[in-house]
Design a protein around this motif. Structure first.
Motif, PDB file in Angstrom:
ATOM      1  N   PRO A 119      35.876  33.237  41.529  1.00  0.00           N
ATOM      2  CA  PRO A 119      36.309  34.456  42.224  1.00  0.00           C
ATOM      3  C   PRO A 119      35.283  35.575  42.095  1.00  0.00           C
ATOM      4  N   SER A 120      35.183  36.397  43.130  1.00  0.00           N
ATOM      5  CA  SER A 120      34.266  37.553  43.121  1.00  0.00           C
ATOM      6  C   SER A 120      35.019  38.766  42.594  1.00  0.00           C
ATOM      7  N   LEU A 121      34.640  39.218  41.441  1.00  0.00           N
ATOM      8  CA  LEU A 121      35.289  40.393  40.860  1.00  0.00           C
ATOM      9  C   LEU A 121      34.721  41.648  41.502  1.00  0.00           C
ATOM     10  N   SER A 122      35.605  42.547  41.902  1.00  0.00           N
ATOM     11  CA  SER A 122      35.158  43.797  42.518  1.00  0.00           C
ATOM     12  C   SER A 122      35.407  45.011  41.632  1.00  0.00           C
ATOM     13  N   ARG A 123      36.215  44.848  40.580  1.00  0.00           N
ATOM     14  CA  ARG A 123      36.584  46.000  39.754  1.00  0.00           C
ATOM     15  C   ARG A 123      36.617  45.573  38.286  1.00  0.00           C
TER      16      ARG A 123
END
Length: 489
Positions: A119-123
């Motif tokens: 998953p691409s973490l944004s925060r």
């Protein structure tokens, strides 16, 4: 009687209403919904938010979340996480995850992911985290280093929140590899205030960063703290205020010089050192950082120092090093006006220049006024100057100044006459017998000499008068005037 029946009915109505309200306030057993699941180290706060405690790896997280909830989880909070290496590869079972929170945890390295479905973490939120056990602040707090290695596996973050952490290093270059970070938010805690963090002010101007006024600077030490490193430093001062002075100092620093903000000596004024030694200066720069306190201009070719006395940027100097220059004159009035009323002590090093005299009158006036008003005294270094030891209008007063103010002139033992002095070549000033050189000699005529000369002149006048009268008598038969008028019997 009817009044009693009416009162009874009213009481029954009130009791019924209260029973109905109580029934409404107590929900049925089946209507109570649990707010979270507390089985194991992880629990569900909301269907999309999971909190886990004491994790050593992210793989443990997935195994402790019910399978039916994994696809819904968007926020993961890790509390009291212990040392370990993190990777997004261990989060593939949480495909919707975009926010990770570390709370009161050891924040270790994030390795680069190898799986395309990670998953691409944004925060990312770090609250009260650390990863340096050996580096402490002045208040013995553990610090947090966010280096390129630590953040290697977090490329693509949109928001990075750092709350109540003491950040030693902060390098976001790896985070911005995929796309620029949109928001860096630092709340409370502290930062190690060094020049390499000036970019944060630029980010704030661009709207990409927010740093609160409660964020402080701190001093890092691996050993015993010294008084200077804690009291005269950025320690416990606002980060934004400290960086403002650092930025301003960088802007106004002369191109040939090095400028450094050391910290704060007073609550509102910083300690700024200006180093301009051996750079070929012929005059003092007009533009320097406005709160400069220490200037080092030694080993240059400066001849005129009036700028020091007239330029407001030099007003807060407490250490002025002008040794090894070509200074031959100091304006007494300008010097006096510069020193009087200063809020700080001042040390002036004028050793090894071309000075032959000093404004003694003004310097003595400064010391006299300082004694009366308990103001600050200037301190001088004056050795290795070609002082005019043959000038009796200067030498006696200069020797008195050096002798009586020796505590204010640390190198007074080394103040000597020049080698080409007529009377005292290379002799130490305080050892010169000034009286023998400069005291007035015996008068040309003593009192007895004046009396003898007066009597001789009177005798000469008498002789001349006698000869004149004798000539008049022989030639004209005329007696002197005084004899003619003398009475005779």
């Amino acid at each position: 009687m009817w009044q009693l029946r009416l009162l009874g009915k009213l009481i029954l109505v009130l009791l019924g209403a209260s029973t109905w309200a109580l029934t409404l306030s107590i929900p049925e057993e089946n209507s109570i919904q649990p707010t979270h699941s507390s089985s194991g180290p992880c629990h569900v706060v909301e269907p999309t938010e999971i909190v886990c405690r004491g994790m050593q790896s992210l793989e443990e997280v997935s195994s402790n979340i019910p399978e039916e909830l994994r696809a819904q989880v968007t926020k993961l909070t890790l509390e009291n996480a212990v040392q370990g290496v993190w990777t997004r590869d261990d989060l593939v079972k949480l495909p919707s995850l975009h926010t990770v929170v570390f709370n009161h945890s050891y924040f270790s390295e994030w390795e680069l992911p190898t799986r395309p479905d990670a998953p691409s973490l944004s925060r990312l939120i770090l609250e009260d985290c650390w990863n340096n056990d050996t580096l402490k602040t002045s208040k013995m707090r553990s610090t947090l280093s966010l280096t390129t290695e630590t953040l290697a596996g977090l490329g693509g973050l949109e928001e990075f929140h750092i709350i109540d952490c003491y950040v030693l290093d902060l390098n976001l270059s790896t985070i911005e590899t995929v796309k620029p970070l949109q928001l860096l938010n630092i709340v409370g805690g502290g930062l190690n205030c060094t020049k390499d963090k000036l970019w944060m002010l630029e980010w704030m101007d661009e709207g990409r960063a927010n740093i609160t006024n409660t964020t402080k600077c701190f001093v890092v030490s691996s050993g015993e703290m010294t008084l200077f490193s804690t009291r005269y430093s950025f320690n416990d001062h606002q980060f934004l205020l400290c960086m403002k002075y650092v930025k301003e100092t960088e802007r106004d620093c002369p191109s040939q010089c090095q400028c450094n903000v050391q910290g704060f000596k007073e609550s509102q004024y910083p300690i700024i050192h200006l180093l301009c030694e051996r750079v070929g200066l012929t005059q003092l720069p007009e533009v320097i950082p406005r709160c400069t306190t220490r200037m080092q201009f030694g080993w240059n070719n400066i001849t005129d120092i009036n700028t020091l006395f007239t330029n407001k940027n030099y007003r807060r100097m407490d250490s002025i090093l002008l040794n090894n220059n070509q200074i031959s004159y100091i304006n007494g009035d300008l010097f006096y006006n510069y020193i009087k009323g200063r809020p700080l002590d001042v040390y002036i090093n004028l050793a090894n220049n071309k000075l032959t005299t000093l404004p003694i009158k003004e310097i003595n006036r400064i010391y006299d006024e300082a004694r009366k008003t308990s103001q600050f005294y200037p301190t001088f270094n004056l050795a290795d100057n070609p002082w005019n030891c043959d000038n009796c209008s200067f030498l006696p007063e200069f020797q008195k100044l050096v002798y009586y103010q020796s505590t204010m002139i640390p190198d007074y033992h080394d103040i000597r006459c020049p080698s080409d002095s007529e009377h005292h070549p290379k002799e130490r000033l305080i050892l010169i017998d000034v009286e023998s050189q400069c005291s007035p000699g015996p008068p040309l005529l003593s009192l007895i000499d004046i009396l003898n000369i007066t009597l001789a002149l009177l005798l000469l006048l008498l002789i001349i008068n006698f000869l004149h009268n004798f000539y008049q008598y022989r030639r004209h038969g005329k007696l002197p005037w005084i004899i003619i008028r003398m009475p005779f019997c």
